[in-house]
Design a protein around this motif. Structure first.
Motif, PDB file in Angstrom:
ATOM      1  N   VAL A  19     -60.651 -28.694   8.030  1.00 52.35           N
ATOM      2  CA  VAL A  19     -60.809 -27.542   7.920  1.00 52.35           C
ATOM      3  C   VAL A  19     -59.489 -26.371   6.997  1.00 52.35           C
ATOM      4  O   VAL A  19     -58.280 -27.024   7.043  1.00 52.35           O
ATOM      5  N   VAL A  20     -60.197 -25.293   5.658  1.00 49.14           N
ATOM      6  CA  VAL A  20     -58.963 -25.200   5.010  1.00 49.14           C
ATOM      7  C   VAL A  20     -59.090 -23.483   5.858  1.00 49.14           C
ATOM      8  O   VAL A  20     -60.047 -22.972   5.325  1.00 49.14           O
TER       9      VAL A  20
ATOM     10  N   GLY B 289     -63.429 -37.663  15.648  1.00 48.06           N
ATOM     11  CA  GLY B 289     -62.806 -36.475  17.092  1.00 48.06           C
ATOM     12  C   GLY B 289     -61.301 -36.961  17.686  1.00 48.06           C
ATOM     13  O   GLY B 289     -61.249 -36.723  17.978  1.00 48.06           O
ATOM     14  N   THR B 290     -60.583 -37.298  16.578  1.00 50.05           N
ATOM     15  CA  THR B 290     -59.398 -37.240  16.832  1.00 50.05           C
ATOM     16  C   THR B 290     -58.387 -35.922  15.953  1.00 50.05           C
ATOM     17  O   THR B 290     -59.072 -36.061  14.742  1.00 50.05           O
ATOM     18  N   ILE B 291     -57.616 -35.095  16.866  1.00 47.95           N
ATOM     19  CA  ILE B 291     -57.352 -33.728  15.943  1.00 47.95           C
ATOM     20  C   ILE B 291     -56.182 -33.457  15.073  1.00 47.95           C
ATOM     21  O   ILE B 291     -55.289 -34.049  16.387  1.00 47.95           O
ATOM     22  N   ILE B 292     -55.897 -34.066  14.328  1.00 52.87           N
ATOM     23  CA  ILE B 292     -54.807 -33.366  13.338  1.00 52.87           C
ATOM     24  C   ILE B 292     -54.319 -32.888  13.006  1.00 52.87           C
ATOM     25  O   ILE B 292     -54.892 -32.070  12.170  1.00 52.87           O
ATOM     26  N   THR B 293     -52.870 -32.182  13.431  1.00 52.44           N
ATOM     27  CA  THR B 293     -52.958 -31.002  12.708  1.00 52.44           C
ATOM     28  C   THR B 293     -51.722 -31.128  11.483  1.00 52.44           C
ATOM     29  O   THR B 293     -50.283 -32.284  12.022  1.00 52.44           O
TER      30      THR B 293
ATOM     31  N   CYS C 295     -53.086 -19.863  10.739  1.00 53.33           N
ATOM     32  CA  CYS C 295     -53.271 -20.218   9.803  1.00 53.33           C
ATOM     33  C   CYS C 295     -53.184 -18.606   8.630  1.00 53.33           C
ATOM     34  O   CYS C 295     -52.941 -19.009   7.935  1.00 53.33           O
ATOM     35  N   ALA C 296     -53.388 -17.376   9.674  1.00 51.86           N
ATOM     36  CA  ALA C 296     -53.346 -16.057   8.700  1.00 51.86           C
ATOM     37  C   ALA C 296     -52.589 -14.828   9.749  1.00 51.86           C
ATOM     38  O   ALA C 296     -52.449 -14.989  10.962  1.00 51.86           O
ATOM     39  N   VAL C 297     -51.994 -13.860   9.449  1.00 53.00           N
ATOM     40  CA  VAL C 297     -51.085 -12.953  10.031  1.00 53.00           C
ATOM     41  C   VAL C 297     -51.939 -12.010   8.871  1.00 53.00           C
ATOM     42  O   VAL C 297     -51.980 -11.826   7.664  1.00 53.00           O
ATOM     43  N   GLU C 298     -52.740 -10.496  10.191  1.00 53.12           N
ATOM     44  CA  GLU C 298     -52.494  -9.524   9.694  1.00 53.12           C
ATOM     45  C   GLU C 298     -52.018  -8.640  10.253  1.00 53.12           C
ATOM     46  O   GLU C 298     -51.049  -8.561  11.410  1.00 53.12           O
ATOM     47  N   ARG C 299     -51.065  -7.519   9.187  1.00 55.91           N
ATOM     48  CA  ARG C 299     -49.856  -6.743   9.067  1.00 55.91           C
ATOM     49  C   ARG C 299     -50.371  -5.509   8.544  1.00 55.91           C
ATOM     50  O   ARG C 299     -50.329  -5.209   7.563  1.00 55.91           O
TER      51      ARG C 299
ATOM     52  N   ASN D   3     -52.191 -19.682  -1.791  1.00 58.75           N
ATOM     53  CA  ASN D   3     -53.207 -18.258  -0.606  1.00 58.75           C
ATOM     54  C   ASN D   3     -54.251 -19.482  -0.223  1.00 58.75           C
ATOM     55  O   ASN D   3     -55.229 -18.929  -0.259  1.00 58.75           O
ATOM     56  N   LEU D   4     -53.349 -20.958   0.387  1.00 59.80           N
ATOM     57  CA  LEU D   4     -54.451 -21.835   0.474  1.00 59.80           C
ATOM     58  C   LEU D   4     -53.560 -22.335   1.952  1.00 59.80           C
ATOM     59  O   LEU D   4     -52.694 -23.108   1.411  1.00 59.80           O
ATOM     60  N   LEU D   5     -54.118 -22.971   2.551  1.00 57.99           N
ATOM     61  CA  LEU D   5     -53.974 -23.672   4.129  1.00 57.99           C
ATOM     62  C   LEU D   5     -54.922 -24.618   4.299  1.00 57.99           C
ATOM     63  O   LEU D   5     -55.871 -24.557   4.658  1.00 57.99           O
ATOM     64  N   ILE D   6     -54.129 -26.188   3.907  1.00 56.31           N
ATOM     65  CA  ILE D   6     -54.968 -26.720   4.772  1.00 56.31           C
ATOM     66  C   ILE D   6     -54.542 -27.075   6.825  1.00 56.31           C
ATOM     67  O   ILE D   6     -53.421 -27.239   7.267  1.00 56.31           O
TER      68      ILE D   6
END
Length: 451
Positions: A435-436, A417-421, A182-186, A407-410
């Motif tokens: 989660v955003v 209780g079930t986690i969905i990607t 969800c995020a990359v630091e370079r 610049n936003l990602l769900i």
């Protein structure tokens, strides 16, 4: 909300900065005129010089209209007295920083009798943070969402990483891993990546996944996932005691090196299962004798930042240990982050973060639907967990059809209780938590993610 913060040390300053950014009306109180004036001017809040436990000073700070009093001075007794007077004078919610282990054993009684909303013990909070990091040896930072079902993990890609030059689509297509980056630091740059984004070695990536799927991902990219079997800790303070109490029941062998002989005797009685070594933890020969090259994890937790940094760099050079480094001085975080110190923990930040989470929970009960919020990358990227409490413009519509801000990602949907990607066809439903991850600031409601 109207919030009074007593104590303008590192914790008080961090709280003032974060809470004023979020639009709360803050009044700070400190006995030191220079500290009170400095914090008030820096964050454009009201500053009062005086004893925070004084009824007159609290009146001047507006205790009758206050929603919350946070007492974070260096004195436990003063913090408790501030909260007691605030409860009687204004009837507001109260948060006290209490670090003495004697009080910690009686914390339930103190909370009930004094009517405190929350008590935070900085040493215990730091120990819990270290224990969480040791669960994921490859991660340099770990946060939890969905009541612990989802982990938000940060790690650095090593030289020659299998992900170097690969697009993000390779993670699901090539590695068959159900995790989301969800995020990359370079270097100085921060990206909220799309599927075509190509990773590079030495990138610092933030991933969202369940514990099992995160470990599977780390294993497939060649990072350490073996369970930590032993831990060497330099410094025998209260955090070390609380940490050992958490690690020993997990079957992890503990070795503590402490300079003060009296403290060694205390720890021997308190922690009979741990090995306590009386000696100077900065002595190279002693560290070799005690098996540093064979250590699975190494915690540098003395009171000197310079010692901790030096020890972690040394541990990195002679072992494959997971290293955790304690740093007090927040002002030098950019320099410290550029060093390979493993996980760096700032005790003041940990304390402030726990208190800020409580403030958000309070807000949640008066209109905002933010469940959890983490500073993923300081002042650049936030990860927020929203609860969908009412029917809105987002509910039931495929994500690919929503007009989301840039610049936003769900990152994740938790449905009972079930986690969905989430993919483009997935929808947000009533009762979900979402989660955003975003570089935007000031979100209070899930609908704020729409253009």
């Amino acid at each position: 909300m109207q919030i009074i913060i007593v104590g303008c040390g590192n914790v008080g300053t961090t709280l003032t900065e974060q809470l004023s950014k979020e639009g709360h009306n803050i009044t700070v109180v400190d006995r030191d005129p220079m500290k009170a004036e400095s914090v008030a001017n820096r964050f454009d809040v009201m500053g009062i010089v005086g004893n925070g436990a004084s009824f007159a000073v609290q009146n001047e700070a507006g205790i009758e209209e206050a929603d919350l009093m946070i007492a974070v001075t260096t004195s436990d007794e003063l913090n408790l007295l501030c909260c007691l007077i605030a409860r009687k004078a204004g009837g507001c919610n109260t948060v006290a920083r209490v670090r003495n282990p004697i009080y910690n054993r009686e914390i339930t009684y103190i909370k009930e009798e004094l009517g405190l909303s929350m008590v935070i013990n900085p040493e215990y909070a730091a120990a819990s943070e270290i224990a969480r990091l040791l669960k994921f040896p490859s991660a340099i930072k770990v946060d939890s969402f969905a009541k612990g079902r989802v982990e938000l993990l940060k790690c650095r890609l090593g030289e020659g990483s299998v992900l170097d030059g690969k697009p993000l689509t390779y993670i699901s297509g090539g590695l068959h891993c159900d995790v989301l980056i969800c995020a990359v630091e370079r270097g100085e740059e921060v990206f909220i990546p799309s599927g075509n984004f190509r990773l590079q070695e030495k990138d610092v990536i933030s991933i969202v996944a369940s514990s099992r799927k995160a470990n599977e991902f780390f294993r497939k990219i060649g990072m350490t996932t073996n369970r930590i079997k032993n831990c060497m800790i330099i410094g025998g303070g209260e955090t070390t005691y609380y940490l050992a109490k958490q690690l020993l029941p997990m079957g992890i062998e503990i070795k503590i090196i402490e300079q003060n002989k009296e403290r060694c005797n205390e720890l021997s009685e308190l922690l009979p299962q741990a090995m306590i070594i009386h000696g100077d933890g900065t002595e190279r020969n002693l560290l070799y004798e005690e098996g540093m090259p064979r250590a699975h994890s190494f915690v540098a937790w003395t009171n000197l930042d310079e010692e901790n940094i030096m020890l972690s760099l040394f541990a990195k050079s002679v072992s494959k240990a997971k290293t955790i480094t304690k740093v007090h001085r927040i002002a030098y975080d950019e320099i410290i982050d550029s060093m390979d110190l493993g996980s760096v923990l700032y005790p003041k930040h940990i304390t402030a973060e726990y208190i800020i989470q409580y403030v958000r929970a309070m807000q949640n009960s008066i209109g905002s639907n933010i469940e959890t919020l983490y500073q993923l990358i300081e002042d650049k990227v936030e990860a927020l967990e929203f609860r969908v409490q009412e029917k809105s413009a987002l509910v039931g519509i495929p994500l690919m059809e929503l007009q989301l801000k840039e610049n936003l990602l769900i990152a994740c949907i938790n449905r009972r209780g079930t986690i969905i990607t989430p993919g483009g066809q997935d929808t947000i439903e009533l009762g979900d938590t979402v989660v955003v991850v975003t570089t935007n600031q000031g979100f209070h409601d899930l609908k704020d993610i729409l253009k």
